[in-house]
Write a protein that holds these residues in place. Structure first.
Motif, PDB file in Angstrom:
ATOM      1  N   GLU A 323       0.565  -1.426  -0.045  1.00 40.15           N
ATOM      2  CA  GLU A 323       0.085  -0.052  -0.030  1.00 40.15           C
ATOM      3  C   GLU A 323       0.836   1.464  -0.263  1.00 40.15           C
ATOM      4  O   GLU A 323       2.236   1.216  -0.307  1.00 40.15           O
ATOM      5  CB  GLU A 323      -0.857  -0.060   1.567  1.00 40.15           C
ATOM      6  CG  GLU A 323      -2.597  -1.227   1.233  1.00 40.15           C
ATOM      7  CD  GLU A 323      -2.637  -1.069   2.606  1.00 40.15           C
ATOM      8  OE1 GLU A 323      -2.201   0.151   2.829  1.00 40.15           O
ATOM      9  OE2 GLU A 323      -3.577  -2.020   2.694  1.00 40.15           O
ATOM     10  N   THR A 324       0.062   2.420  -0.421  1.00 44.83           N
ATOM     11  CA  THR A 324       1.170   3.611  -0.179  1.00 44.83           C
ATOM     12  C   THR A 324       1.834   3.307   0.912  1.00 44.83           C
ATOM     13  O   THR A 324       2.652   3.910   1.219  1.00 44.83           O
ATOM     14  CB  THR A 324       0.018   4.510  -0.602  1.00 44.83           C
ATOM     15  OG1 THR A 324      -0.591   4.396  -1.699  1.00 44.83           O
ATOM     16  CG2 THR A 324       0.965   6.759  -0.572  1.00 44.83           C
ATOM     17  N   GLY A 325       0.781   3.520   2.154  1.00 42.31           N
ATOM     18  CA  GLY A 325       1.017   4.364   3.360  1.00 42.31           C
ATOM     19  C   GLY A 325       2.014   2.728   3.733  1.00 42.31           C
ATOM     20  O   GLY A 325       3.574   3.182   4.343  1.00 42.31           O
ATOM     21  N   LEU A 328       5.506   4.620   2.078  1.00 39.79           N
ATOM     22  CA  LEU A 328       5.669   5.477   3.102  1.00 39.79           C
ATOM     23  C   LEU A 328       7.096   5.515   3.832  1.00 39.79           C
ATOM     24  O   LEU A 328       7.849   5.714   4.267  1.00 39.79           O
ATOM     25  CB  LEU A 328       4.556   6.337   3.233  1.00 39.79           C
ATOM     26  CG  LEU A 328       4.926   7.944   3.442  1.00 39.79           C
ATOM     27  CD1 LEU A 328       5.916   8.162   1.950  1.00 39.79           C
ATOM     28  CD2 LEU A 328       3.610   8.530   3.630  1.00 39.79           C
ATOM     29  N   TRP A 407       6.817  10.291  -0.244  1.00 44.39           N
ATOM     30  CA  TRP A 407       5.431  10.678  -0.646  1.00 44.39           C
ATOM     31  C   TRP A 407       4.532  10.518  -2.345  1.00 44.39           C
ATOM     32  O   TRP A 407       4.218   9.739  -2.311  1.00 44.39           O
ATOM     33  CB  TRP A 407       4.385  11.801   0.617  1.00 44.39           C
ATOM     34  CG  TRP A 407       3.128  11.779   0.010  1.00 44.39           C
ATOM     35  CD1 TRP A 407       2.353  11.453   0.439  1.00 44.39           C
ATOM     36  CD2 TRP A 407       2.974  12.598  -1.310  1.00 44.39           C
ATOM     37  NE1 TRP A 407       1.117  11.558  -0.313  1.00 44.39           N
ATOM     38  CE2 TRP A 407       1.393  12.564  -1.146  1.00 44.39           C
ATOM     39  CE3 TRP A 407       3.166  13.788  -1.439  1.00 44.39           C
ATOM     40  CZ2 TRP A 407       0.343  13.713  -1.484  1.00 44.39           C
ATOM     41  CZ3 TRP A 407       2.554  15.044  -2.018  1.00 44.39           C
ATOM     42  CH2 TRP A 407       0.930  14.333  -2.068  1.00 44.39           C
ATOM     43  N   ILE A 411       2.708   7.991  -3.945  1.00 40.39           N
ATOM     44  CA  ILE A 411       1.570   7.727  -3.962  1.00 40.39           C
ATOM     45  C   ILE A 411       1.362   7.423  -6.087  1.00 40.39           C
ATOM     46  O   ILE A 411       0.789   7.961  -6.515  1.00 40.39           O
ATOM     47  CB  ILE A 411       1.056   9.540  -3.936  1.00 40.39           C
ATOM     48  CG1 ILE A 411       2.380   9.866  -4.561  1.00 40.39           C
ATOM     49  CG2 ILE A 411       0.168   9.318  -2.890  1.00 40.39           C
ATOM     50  CD1 ILE A 411       0.911  11.427  -4.600  1.00 40.39           C
ATOM     51  N   THR A 412       3.019   7.109  -6.671  1.00 38.28           N
ATOM     52  CA  THR A 412       2.861   6.952  -7.632  1.00 38.28           C
ATOM     53  C   THR A 412       2.309   5.719  -8.688  1.00 38.28           C
ATOM     54  O   THR A 412       1.782   4.912  -8.309  1.00 38.28           O
ATOM     55  CB  THR A 412       4.483   6.825  -8.092  1.00 38.28           C
ATOM     56  OG1 THR A 412       5.365   7.322  -8.021  1.00 38.28           O
ATOM     57  CG2 THR A 412       4.668   7.300 -10.022  1.00 38.28           C
ATOM     58  N   ASP A 413       1.599   5.723  -9.867  1.00 38.39           N
ATOM     59  CA  ASP A 413      -0.115   4.383  -9.866  1.00 38.39           C
ATOM     60  C   ASP A 413       1.672   3.383 -10.247  1.00 38.39           C
ATOM     61  O   ASP A 413       2.166   3.966 -11.464  1.00 38.39           O
ATOM     62  CB  ASP A 413      -0.222   5.048 -11.359  1.00 38.39           C
ATOM     63  CG  ASP A 413      -1.256   5.884 -10.596  1.00 38.39           C
ATOM     64  OD1 ASP A 413      -1.953   5.060  -9.467  1.00 38.39           O
ATOM     65  OD2 ASP A 413      -2.362   5.989 -11.398  1.00 38.39           O
TER      66      ASP A 413
ATOM     67  N   ARG B  49      -5.026  10.733  -1.221  1.00 38.78           N
ATOM     68  CA  ARG B  49      -3.519  10.358  -1.240  1.00 38.78           C
ATOM     69  C   ARG B  49      -2.700  11.396  -0.225  1.00 38.78           C
ATOM     70  O   ARG B  49      -1.529  10.746   0.319  1.00 38.78           O
ATOM     71  CB  ARG B  49      -2.596  10.915  -2.346  1.00 38.78           C
ATOM     72  CG  ARG B  49      -2.909   9.100  -3.383  1.00 38.78           C
ATOM     73  CD  ARG B  49      -2.477   9.789  -4.688  1.00 38.78           C
ATOM     74  NE  ARG B  49      -2.845   8.446  -6.552  1.00 38.78           N
ATOM     75  CZ  ARG B  49      -2.641   8.193  -7.456  1.00 38.78           C
ATOM     76  NH1 ARG B  49      -2.347   9.658  -7.522  1.00 38.78           N
ATOM     77  NH2 ARG B  49      -2.480   7.377  -8.038  1.00 38.78           N
ATOM     78  N   TYR B  52      -2.175  10.723   3.429  1.00 41.53           N
ATOM     79  CA  TYR B  52      -0.719   9.995   3.902  1.00 41.53           C
ATOM     80  C   TYR B  52       0.243  10.736   4.061  1.00 41.53           C
ATOM     81  O   TYR B  52       0.822  11.029   5.136  1.00 41.53           O
ATOM     82  CB  TYR B  52      -0.072   9.151   2.657  1.00 41.53           C
ATOM     83  CG  TYR B  52      -1.497   7.739   2.356  1.00 41.53           C
ATOM     84  CD1 TYR B  52      -1.161   6.900   3.360  1.00 41.53           C
ATOM     85  CD2 TYR B  52      -1.956   7.465   1.520  1.00 41.53           C
ATOM     86  CE1 TYR B  52      -2.066   5.222   3.412  1.00 41.53           C
ATOM     87  CE2 TYR B  52      -2.670   7.017   0.783  1.00 41.53           C
ATOM     88  CZ  TYR B  52      -2.434   5.527   1.813  1.00 41.53           C
ATOM     89  OH  TYR B  52      -3.789   4.733   1.576  1.00 41.53           O
ATOM     90  N   LEU B  53      -0.003  11.517   3.463  1.00 41.41           N
ATOM     91  CA  LEU B  53       0.928  12.926   3.645  1.00 41.41           C
ATOM     92  C   LEU B  53       0.662  13.444   5.005  1.00 41.41           C
ATOM     93  O   LEU B  53       1.953  13.821   5.885  1.00 41.41           O
ATOM     94  CB  LEU B  53       1.424  13.734   2.335  1.00 41.41           C
ATOM     95  CG  LEU B  53       2.589  14.919   2.641  1.00 41.41           C
ATOM     96  CD1 LEU B  53       3.767  14.033   2.651  1.00 41.41           C
ATOM     97  CD2 LEU B  53       2.269  15.814   1.382  1.00 41.41           C
ATOM     98  N   THR B  56       1.301  11.925   7.898  1.00 45.77           N
ATOM     99  CA  THR B  56       2.161  11.909   8.179  1.00 45.77           C
ATOM    100  C   THR B  56       3.412  12.638   8.895  1.00 45.77           C
ATOM    101  O   THR B  56       3.829  12.684   9.523  1.00 45.77           O
ATOM    102  CB  THR B  56       3.245  10.327   7.343  1.00 45.77           C
ATOM    103  OG1 THR B  56       2.688   9.952   6.674  1.00 45.77           O
ATOM    104  CG2 THR B  56       4.818  10.061   7.517  1.00 45.77           C
TER     105      THR B  56
END
Lengths: 420, 331
Positions: A323-325, A328, A407, A411-413, B49, B52-53, B56
């Motif tokens: 996942e994005t998280g 990150l 970040w 978040i890139t696809d 999206r 998230y940033l 954090t």
């Protein structure tokens, strides 16, 4: 060659990912179990998940050795510089406090037109009559400029040493510079132009070098001959106070009894030392600020400029379920690992530099300078507040500076990332 | 104005925190206006999206806030040697009118920030982000406080003139008027009884809360009350036992090296306990939200456990300080 490298990278990536996925699976199983066994399981699963992320982040850092090593070097240098300033000034402050513990509680100087002047002996009696004052002693000391070494010596009368009028004790720095030792004769020029010859009776030991580096001790009579000072005059007076809490009150009484005098309290001197070191330390910190900014720009740039290989890597990770998280968090662990390494190395290097290598880097700025400056070692000490300041100044800005590029990458696809 | 590395670090942290929170505040407005979890629009995906940033970044900012609270008190304590009349942090905070407001704002931001992080942690574990609006409303409440804190702190440090003769803790806590003097003049015996009764009550309440989550708001209120009672106890009698002096009520002198930095242990345990207790109590009303039904009870159990452990540590430390003291206050 490139192909081999890429395939190696993907093998390592796949392995880490298997570990990580295993971690996720374990977590799922454990969460089910936790309903039965309770709280500790969730915690353990959480820590295991972080452990797999750390494993992956470490592997990712090692895959890009050259780039990260460069960043680590600059980062370490930055921590080293800030830590050196903090450790050195803390050491100097401690040293000043320790030295002043044995200093007289109060010094009384006579002023003429705002300048320090000699103190008539009769005023010592006035001081003794003030209630609350303990012992009063007139001091004889002054500076002697030696054209041979182009340095100033501190010449002081030391009646307690029982020196005869042609004997002297000298500081270790002076002995080094003039290349003289016990038994040698040293010639000084008296105030009336005649040479005054002294035989060196001893060299003051190096443990007290901060105090004695440029010190010359002679008898009171020799001092008066050397500087042509009349017998009823002293340079200043030191006094003890029966109750230290009354020191400021006694200082007020002295100012009333001897309006042309200036009482200096030991606590005031210590306060001034603190203020001076704090100020010098703060100014040096400000001077280093542009360096910090430059480093942050570099860190941002490095974190933002993802190579096609890294983009592909992130794309694959997302395609296989990260996942994005997670990405990150992995990026944050990368920054944290790099920060921790740089912090530890930088701090230890600064420690060595300040306490074992003489702290040459910032000594002229923080300590001041002189021809005959004492050569002394500071007592090593760690302050928690210092570490907090250092973390706030170096690590925190770095982590934040790398967060936004991290970040952006996260978040890139996946399809866009894999296509490059 | 004084320039020391700690002051520079505090300015840096505050600027960073305020910048981040204000940035996040702008984003919060956008979320409150346009958030729709059921929509698949480009805007919604972008907002998701960005969360998230923002979360954090705020996590960092709020940890930095904790660091800044500790560093601020320590710096005030450290500077006390440079002000005539100051014997501890109290005197330095009293040098101008902005010292205590800065400290109180930092404490307020710390508690609200802890609450925000807990809300965020729970919200992110629900698949439909059920608390998203609530947490961004809370963020909008935190943002002005951080700005006020940054301004108060900047003015405080800019006006920190070493020539100013300040008053020591003895005159603040030993005076005739003001909250501090009122707290210091609390009679010892009833305060001690209240202190331990409150501890016992919280233990029972915590145990009951772990079994029946309906007591959430009561548990949160209990924590706020306990925080007040604990501070009153520190000023009223605990400090007297530590200094072994029946007239020295200062809560800041406890942070000095001469008293083995005991204050840091006491305050950190108390702050951690109250922050998690407050969080646990305020999270409880959301336990019926479908996507959080599995998450909230586990989180609350953990937080309540942290609260009770923290309070246990605080009370154990306080009792040990009383028992080892040579001061006889009762009897």
């Amino acid at each position: 060659m490139i192909r081999t490298k890429l395939s190696e990278a993907f093998i390592s990536l796949a392995q880490s990912n298997i570990n990580y996925s295993l971690g996720l699976n374990t977590q799922l199983t454990k969460e089910t179990l936790c309903q039965r066994t309770g709280e500790l399981c969730v915690m353990r699963a959480y820590f295991e998940r972080q452990q797999y992320l750390i494993d992956y982040a470490l592997a990712a850092l090692l895959r890009r050795k050259a780039r990260n090593l460069g960043l680590l070097l600059v980062y370490t240098l930055l921590v080293f510089l800030f830590a050196s300033v903090l450790l050195l000034s803390q050491g100097l402050r401690r040293e000043a406090a320790i030295l002043l513990q044995d200093a007289p509680e109060m010094i009384v100087q006579r002023l003429v037109a705002g300048r320090h002047d000699v103190l008539p002996a009769v005023e010592l009696e006035t001081l003794r009559r003030i209630r609350g004052v303990g012992e009063v002693r007139g001091r004889l000391w002054g500076y002697y400029y030696d054209p041979v070494t182009k340095a100033n010596y501190t010449v002081m009368a030391a009646p307690e040493r029982n020196l005869s009028n042609d004997r002297m004790l000298i500081g270790i720095a002076l002995s080094r510079v003039r290349q003289v030792g016990v038994g040698d004769v040293l010639s000084l020029r008296a105030a009336d132009g005649t040479p005054a010859l002294f035989r060196i009776a001893g060299v003051l030991e190096s443990t007290s070098e901060l105090l004695s580096a440029d010190l010359v001790l002679v008898s009171a009579a020799a001092f008066r001959t050397l500087f042509q000072m009349p017998p009823d005059q002293y340079t200043d007076a030191t006094l003890t106070v029966r109750n230290p809490r009354e020191a400021s009150l006694i200082a007020q009484k002295i100012s009333l009894a001897l309006p042309a005098s200036r009482p200096l309290l030991r606590t005031e001197i210590l306060r001034t030392y603190h203020a001076v070191f704090d100020w010098r330390e703060g100014i040096t910190f400000l001077c280093l600020a542009p360096l910090l900014l430059a480093f942050l720009v570099l860190a941002w740039d490095k974190a933002a400029g993802l190579s096609p290989e890294e983009k592909r890597e992130i794309g694959i990770l997302k395609a296989i379920g990260w996942e994005t998280g997670d990405i990150l968090r992995m990026k944050l662990w990368e920054s944290a690992l790099l920060s921790l390494t740089a912090f530890l190395i930088g701090y230890l290097l600064a420690w060595w530099q300040v306490f074992y290598a003489g702290g040459r880097l910032f000594t002229p700025v923080l300590k001041g300078w002189s021809v005959l400056y004492p050569d002394f070692r500071l007592t090593p000490a760690v302050g928690l507040a210092q570490i907090l300041v250092l973390l706030a100044v170096t690590t925190l800005p770095y982590m934040v500076a790398t967060l936004i590029p991290g970040w952006r990458a996260a978040i890139t696809d996946p399809d866009a990332a894999m296509r490059g | 104005m004084l320039i020391t590395p700690a002051i520079i670090a505090l300015h840096l942290i505050t600027a960073g925190v305020t910048g981040t929170v204000v940035l996040a505040g702008g984003f919060a407005v956008q979320i409150l206006r346009s958030w729709d979890i059921h929509s698949g629009s480009e805007l919604q995906i972008r907002l998701e999206r960005q969360t998230y940033l923002i979360s954090t970044l705020l996590g960092f900012a709020l940890c930095a806030e904790l660091l800044s609270l500790v560093l601020f008190v320590h710096t005030a304590e450290n500077l006390s040697s440079q002000f005539v009349g100051a014997m501890c942090a109290t005197g330095v905070l009293n040098v101008n009118a902005f010292g205590f407001p800065s400290l109180l704002l930092k404490i307020a931001v710390f508690f609200l920030a802890a609450l925000w992080l807990l809300l965020n942690g729970v919200d992110q574990r629900g698949y439909d982000y059920p608390l998203v609006r609530l947490k961004y409303w809370l963020l909008l409440a935190i943002a002005p406080l951080t700005v006020a804190e940054a301004m108060a702190q900047t003015v405080y440090f800019l006006r920190l003139e070493p020539e100013v003769i300040t008053s020591c803790c003895g005159s603040l806590f030993g005076g005739q008027q003001g909250v501090a003097a009122e707290l210091a003049s609390l009679p010892a015996k009833p305060t001690i009884i209240l202190f331990y009764t409150m501890g016992g009550a919280m233990l029972v309440l915590g145990w009951a809360f772990r079994r029946g989550l309906a007591l959430g708001l009561l548990f949160a209120a209990g924590n706020v009350l306990l925080f007040g009672v604990a501070l009153a106890a520190i000023i009223g009698f605990l400090s007297l036992y530590v200094y072994e002096n029946p007239h020295h009520h200062c809560p800041f002198c406890l942070l000095k090296a001469g008293y083995d930095y005991l204050g840091y242990a006491l305050y950190l345990a108390l702050f951690a306990a109250v922050a998690s207790g407050l969080g646990a109590g305020l999270l409880a009303p959301f336990r019926h939200i479908p996507s959080l039904q599995a998450v909230i009870p586990v989180t609350i159990q953990r937080l309540t456990w942290t609260t009770l452990s923290g309070l246990g540590l605080f009370y154990a430390l306080a009792t040990w300080l009383i028992l080892r003291s040579n001061l006889v206050l009762l009897g």
